[in-house]
Structure formats: structure tokens, C-alpha cells
Design an enzyme around this catalytic site. Structure first.
Site, mmCIF file in Angstrom:
data_model
loop_
_atom_site.group_PDB
_atom_site.id
_atom_site.type_symbol
_atom_site.label_atom_id
_atom_site.label_comp_id
_atom_site.label_asym_id
_atom_site.label_seq_id
_atom_site.Cartn_x
_atom_site.Cartn_y
_atom_site.Cartn_z
ATOM 1 N N GLY A 179 -11.069 -7.600 -0.985
ATOM 2 C CA GLY A 179 -12.392 -7.764 -0.413
ATOM 3 C C GLY A 179 -12.566 -8.910 0.563
ATOM 4 N N TYR A 187 0.495 1.149 -14.196
ATOM 5 C CA TYR A 187 1.909 1.523 -14.155
ATOM 6 C C TYR A 187 2.656 0.914 -15.345
ATOM 7 C CZ TYR A 187 0.419 3.136 -9.611
ATOM 8 O OH TYR A 187 -0.260 3.761 -8.613
ATOM 9 N N MET A 204 0.838 -1.197 0.000
ATOM 10 C CA MET A 204 0.000 0.000 0.000
ATOM 11 C C MET A 204 0.870 1.243 0.000
ATOM 12 S SD MET A 204 -2.921 -0.981 2.817
ATOM 13 C CE MET A 204 -1.775 -1.835 3.916
ATOM 14 N N THR A 205 0.712 2.075 -1.018
ATOM 15 C CA THR A 205 1.381 3.368 -1.018
ATOM 16 C C THR A 205 0.825 4.197 0.133
ATOM 17 O OG1 THR A 205 1.838 3.372 -3.382
ATOM 18 C CG2 THR A 205 1.680 5.511 -2.307
ATOM 19 N N TYR A 230 -2.430 9.391 3.249
ATOM 20 C CA TYR A 230 -1.254 9.810 2.487
ATOM 21 C C TYR A 230 -0.580 11.052 3.063
ATOM 22 C CZ TYR A 230 -3.728 6.754 -0.736
ATOM 23 O OH TYR A 230 -4.387 5.689 -1.290
#
Length: 354
Positions: free
Chosen positions: A290, A180, A24-25, A339
Site C-alpha cells: 500500500g 503456502y 509477483m506471480t 496472468y
């Protein structure tokens, strides 16, 4: 026994359980793409996972595109990542690094001076990214890589895999989704090339296949995995046949005998990505998207995959495996701090205290 808590071997990776922390960024690196002390705490707290897939790290300065994301292309980054891997290993965990070259999904505001935005073709992604310097901005018009430059990027990935091992990571994962660079090559809408890396689906998957082969040769195939989500439209990706493209890549790398395929549930109606990967993947599967504890255990019991990865549940629950094992509540998280810089909403979530 709950299948989530059975040990598992993925290539050279020995997992104590089948609960994987998905990449996860979180935008906590510094402005030079160097991991920070907050990241050491964050990953150490979550080392109870059978495997942590650390957030996407750029294999080169050109691979950066978002603000405060890490890299793995210089000695300072390697030293900072070593503090992360040492902390995870001290807690008995395993950790691999996801390698993420964002390609055209980038802004110059989030890159070092002189670093280009590159892509398979000179087609700008119709989306925006956030930058600390200028807020929300359009993505850059990319430079179309020449055939020779494609080879250089493959070399960047190979060197990044070597540096990741030098930083103490147990392996690497190639990010082949979310619009990406590898997915930009794979998708018919973003790849208009006329050389060996464009045109037919076999040519379009050549780039990620050659990257995986290069990394496998450098650090051993048993320490290399890859992540896919057939039909993922994120970052302005269109593909005329997402299932066929995914199958082509799986067939192209089958002989490598990689450690795993990290397969995400497809957003395309009628496309069962898990079944597709089971039929054509020719390697162990980590399922994603999920799941909760019971559905993850059921999926493993049914033979859909060998492990299940969790993303959102790991944000506010650093001790997620213990919570799932003991039936303790799984809590939510603060979306506003996903973030933002610093430890708030990142490494300050508490473990269960009863």
C-alpha cells in the site's frame, strides 16, 4: 536527500537505493516451469530497483501448484534463470529469487505427472486454482508429509538455494505467507501434526526455521531473507494467534543473522506487523503493501524499516524508481493480462517519455 535513494546494505546485498520490487506471480514460465525470454525482458526493464525479488519459484516438482510458474530444481531452469540474472546485472541491478513451495494450494493439473500435492496435514484447502487444462478447479487432497519427508523437503529448499546462486541470483527469499507450505506449518488451523513439527507454536515454526537455517548454511545467511504477513488468510489459512506465531518464528531465526525480513502489512485489525517486526525481527526490514513514493520515504525516515517494496506500481511502470525520483506520473496496468501468456501486459509497458 530522499531516503528512498540512499544506498543500503542488507547482509551481503548492496542496494543502490531502497526501492525494492516485490515478488509477483505473473505466470509467464513455460509448461515445464522454465523461465522464458519474456521474463528476461521483464526483469531487465525493472533493474533500476535497488533490489528485485523475483517471483516465487518452486524448489521441487511437488512445490508447483499454479499454471506457468517457474521452478529452480533442474539444469534447464538454472540456465534459463541465468539469462534473467545476467540481464539484471548488466543493468547494474541486484536480484534474489523467492522460493515458493505452495504445499496444499495446488492442483495436479499444474504439476508434472507423478508429482504429489503435500502438506503438514491431510487437510484440503477450501479454495480453487486456475489451470490451463481444466479452468478453475478445487485444490487437491494433500498427502501429509511424514517426519522423514519433511527433512527431504528441507533438503529441496537447501538445494534450490544452491541452484539459485548457480543461476546468478544474489540471494534467496523464503515465502512464509499467502497460505503456502511454510505458513501451512505455522498456522494452527492447517497443522494438526503430533510430531516435532506440530502442536506448540515453537514446533509449528520449526519447519520454516529449519529451512532458513539450511539455506543460510548452504549459501551464507547474508544472502537469505524471508517474507511474512501475520494473519494473512489467503488460501484458507486460520491461525489462533497470528502475532504470537510471527514472533515465535522471528525468535527462532534471530541467531541466524539473516539479510532481511520482508514484512507485509497485516490484515488483522489492531495487529501492527511493522512494529512487531521492528521489535522482534532482529534484522533489517523491507516493508510492503500500500505504499506510494511519499509514504515509503516517510516510513523509512520514521525508522519503521530500511527499505520499501512495491508490487502493483512495478507492473505498469518498469522505470518506477526514475518516476519516483523525478515526480513523473505513475500509471496503472491492465488487470486482464496479469496472468496471461506472452509479452502483452507484461514486458510491453513503456518507460516514461515525457
Amino acid at each position: 536527500m530522499n531516503p528512498l535513494f540512499q544506498p543500503l546494505r542488507l547482509g551481503e546485498l548492496q542496494l543502490a537505493n531502497r526501492i525494492v520490487m516485490a515478488p509477483m506471480t505473473r505466470s509467464r514460465a513455460d509448461s515445464r516451469a522454465v523461465p522464458t525470454a519474456e521474463m528476461v525482458d521483464y526483469y531487465r526493464q525493472r533493474a533500476g530497483a535497488g533490489l528485485i525479488v523475483a517471483e516465487g519459484a518452486a524448489p521441487s516438482a511437488e512445490g508447483l501448484g499454479y499454471c506457468r510458474t517457474p521452478g529452480i530444481f533442474n539444469s534447464e531452469q538454472v540456465a534459463a534463470w541465468r539469462a534473467v540474472t545476467d540481464a539484471v546485472h548488466a543493468e547494474g541491478g541486484q536480484i534474489v529469487l523467492q522460493l515458493m513451495h505452495v504445499g496444499r494450494a495446488a492442483s495436479r493439473h499444474n504439476k508434472p505427472a507423478g508429482a504429489r500435492t503435500v502438506a503438514p496435514s491431510a487437510l484440503r484447502a477450501n479454495t480453487q486454482v486456475y489451470s490451463d487444462a481444466a479452468g478453475m478447479v478445487d485444490t487437491d487432497e494433500p498427502h501429509a508429509l511424514t517426519t522423514e519427508e519433511v527433512q527431504a523437503v528441507i533438503g529441496d529448499y537447501r538445494q534450490a538455494a544452491i541452484l539459485a546462486r548457480g543461476a546468478g541470483f544474489d540471494g534467496v527469499e523464503l515465502h512464509c505467507t499467502s497460505g503456502y507450505l511454510p505458513m501451512q506449518f505455522m498456522a494452527s488451523g492447517s497443522n494438526r501434526r503430533e510430531d516435532d513439527y506440530g502442536g506448540s507454536v515453537e514446533n509449528r515454526v520449526r519447519f520454516p526455521a529449519e529451512v532458513l537455517a539450511a539455506m543460510a548454511e548452504a549459501i551464507g545467511a547474508g544472502r537469505v531473507g524471508y517474507r511474512m504477513c501475520p494473519g494473512n488468510p489467503y488460501n484458507d489459512i486460520q491461525d489462533e494467534d497470528p502475532a504470537g506465531t510471527a514472533v515465535a518464528l522471528m525468535k527462532a531465526v534471530a541467531a541466524l543473522e539473516l539479510a532481511y525480513l520482508h514484512i507485509m502489512r497485516s490484515p488483522v485489525a489492531g495487529l501492527d506487523a511493522f512494529a512487531l517486526a521492528r521489535e522482534y525481527g532482529q534484522t533489517a526490514l523491507i516493508l510492503n503493501d500500500g505504499f506510494d513514493g511519499p509514504s515509503a520515504a516517510a516510513a523509512i525516515e520514521a525508522g519503521q524499516g530500511e527499505a520499501v517494496s512495491f508490487a502493483r506500481h512495478f507492473i505498469g511502470n518498469p522505470d518506477l524508481p526514475q518516476r519516483l525520483r523525478n515526480g513523473w506520473p505513475v500509471t496503472g496496468f491492465d488487470r486482464k493480462s496479469l496472468y496471461s501468456a506472452g509479452p502483452a501486459g507484461y514486458s510491453d509497458y513503456p518507460a516514461w517519455s515525457g
